[in-house]
Design a protein around this motif. Structure first.
Motif, PDB file in Angstrom:
ATOM      1  N   THR A  74       0.560  -1.081  -0.159  1.00 28.37           N
ATOM      2  CA  THR A  74      -0.070  -0.193   0.082  1.00 28.37           C
ATOM      3  C   THR A  74       0.780   1.083   0.328  1.00 28.37           C
ATOM      4  OG1 THR A  74       0.081   0.360   2.106  1.00 28.37           O
ATOM      5  CG2 THR A  74      -1.756  -1.789   1.274  1.00 28.37           C
ATOM      6  N   ASN A  75       0.463   2.039   0.150  1.00 26.73           N
ATOM      7  CA  ASN A  75       1.237   3.333   0.417  1.00 26.73           C
ATOM      8  C   ASN A  75       1.843   4.454   1.420  1.00 26.73           C
ATOM      9  OD1 ASN A  75      -1.292   4.573   1.114  1.00 26.73           O
ATOM     10  ND2 ASN A  75      -1.531   6.829   0.297  1.00 26.73           N
ATOM     11  N   LEU A  76       1.227   3.294   2.838  1.00 33.00           N
ATOM     12  CA  LEU A  76       1.647   3.188   3.891  1.00 33.00           C
ATOM     13  C   LEU A  76       2.737   2.450   3.869  1.00 33.00           C
ATOM     14  CD1 LEU A  76      -1.456   2.120   5.956  1.00 33.00           C
ATOM     15  CD2 LEU A  76      -0.496   3.678   6.391  1.00 33.00           C
ATOM     16  N   SER A  77       3.977   3.465   4.841  1.00 32.71           N
ATOM     17  CA  SER A  77       5.143   3.169   4.931  1.00 32.71           C
ATOM     18  C   SER A  77       4.927   1.373   6.310  1.00 32.71           C
ATOM     19  CB  SER A  77       6.191   4.007   5.263  1.00 32.71           C
ATOM     20  OG  SER A  77       5.673   4.291   7.104  1.00 32.71           O
ATOM     21  N   ALA A  78       5.913   0.943   6.097  1.00 31.12           N
ATOM     22  CA  ALA A  78       5.652  -0.218   7.696  1.00 31.12           C
ATOM     23  C   ALA A  78       5.878   0.329   8.944  1.00 31.12           C
ATOM     24  CB  ALA A  78       7.026  -0.930   7.199  1.00 31.12           C
ATOM     25  N   ASP A  79       6.231   1.732   8.879  1.00 30.23           N
ATOM     26  CA  ASP A  79       6.168   2.123  10.269  1.00 30.23           C
ATOM     27  C   ASP A  79       5.084   3.010  10.248  1.00 30.23           C
ATOM     28  OD1 ASP A  79       8.776   1.188  10.757  1.00 30.23           O
ATOM     29  OD2 ASP A  79       9.962   3.607   9.704  1.00 30.23           O
TER      30      ASP A  79
END
Length: 225
Positions: free
Chosen positions: A51-56
């Motif tokens: 997704t456009n989320l970072s893992a953090d």
């Protein structure tokens, strides 16, 4: 944990060290147990690469939501899958949806909204054109809590909520206690059936006329589809 992260790194394109750091984040956020930490790291890593989320970002937001709703390992994966599905189907993106969800999770859990329905509300807010993430999350939280207060107090505001939803105060309260998400949805749909002036009057009478809160609720009401 170290062994599981090394194994995980062979199937997810993220290093074992980064997976371990996500596991550390899980512990810092209060997630307990080896299995829960493993699953948290796996799910947030997958969100980071799909997704456009970072893992953090995924770890921080999911950790806050999980603290409110106390996810099991299976529920955590289901919640993440629902997030991706909503991001694909709507006009919003996963990072906007989960940020709004993280800001309003405590209020949603407090008034009894189920975790899947709550994520739907966050996605609906994120889909409103021009809504800022922080404002959207705060507005959704205020909408949940203030409406619950009106229903508990049983005064004129309850009657107005009920009238807008097309029912009586007694029935609206019963509906809210049984299924708060459906009751709130009925209010939003009823609001959407009003003309602009009548809608503005209802929102003002309920104290929902603050610019950000108004933008969120009115934005839902004019796009109930």
């Amino acid at each position: 944990l170290a062994g599981s992260f090394r194994q995980m790194a062979t199937t997810i394109p993220i290093s074992a060290n980064e997976l371990a750091r996500l596991g550390e984040t899980a512990g810092a956020l209060g997630i307990q147990g080896v299995d829960n930490i493993q699953e948290f790291a796996r799910v947030t890593a997958l969100l980071g690469v799909t997704t456009n989320l970072s893992a953090d970002q995924a770890a921080e937001s999911l950790g806050k939501i999980s603290n409110a709703y106390k996810f099991s390992t299976k529920e955590l994966e289901q919640f993440a899958s629902a997030l991706v599905d909503l991001g694909n189907k709507g006009a919003s993106t996963e990072d906007a949806i989960i940020a709004i969800a993280a800001r309003s999770a405590g209020a949603a859990q407090t008034i009894g909204i189920a975790k899947d329905e709550f994520l739907g509300w966050a996605a609906a807010i994120a889909n409103i054109p021009g809504i800022e993430i922080e404002a959207g999350g705060t507005s959704l939280q205020r909408f949940f809590i203030r409406t619950a207060q009106y229903i508990s107090e049983g005064k004129d505001e309850l009657d107005l909520l009920a009238k807008t939803a097309g029912t009586t105060g007694k029935i609206f309260r019963e509906n809210f206690n049984a299924d708060p998400s459906s009751a709130l949805g009925a209010f939003i749909q009823g609001l959407g059936r009003l003309d602009r002036d009548a809608r503005l009057a209802v929102l003002a009478a309920l104290g929902f006329d603050d610019a950000r809160l108004f933008a969120a609720i009115n934005g839902l009401a004019v796009n109930t589809d």
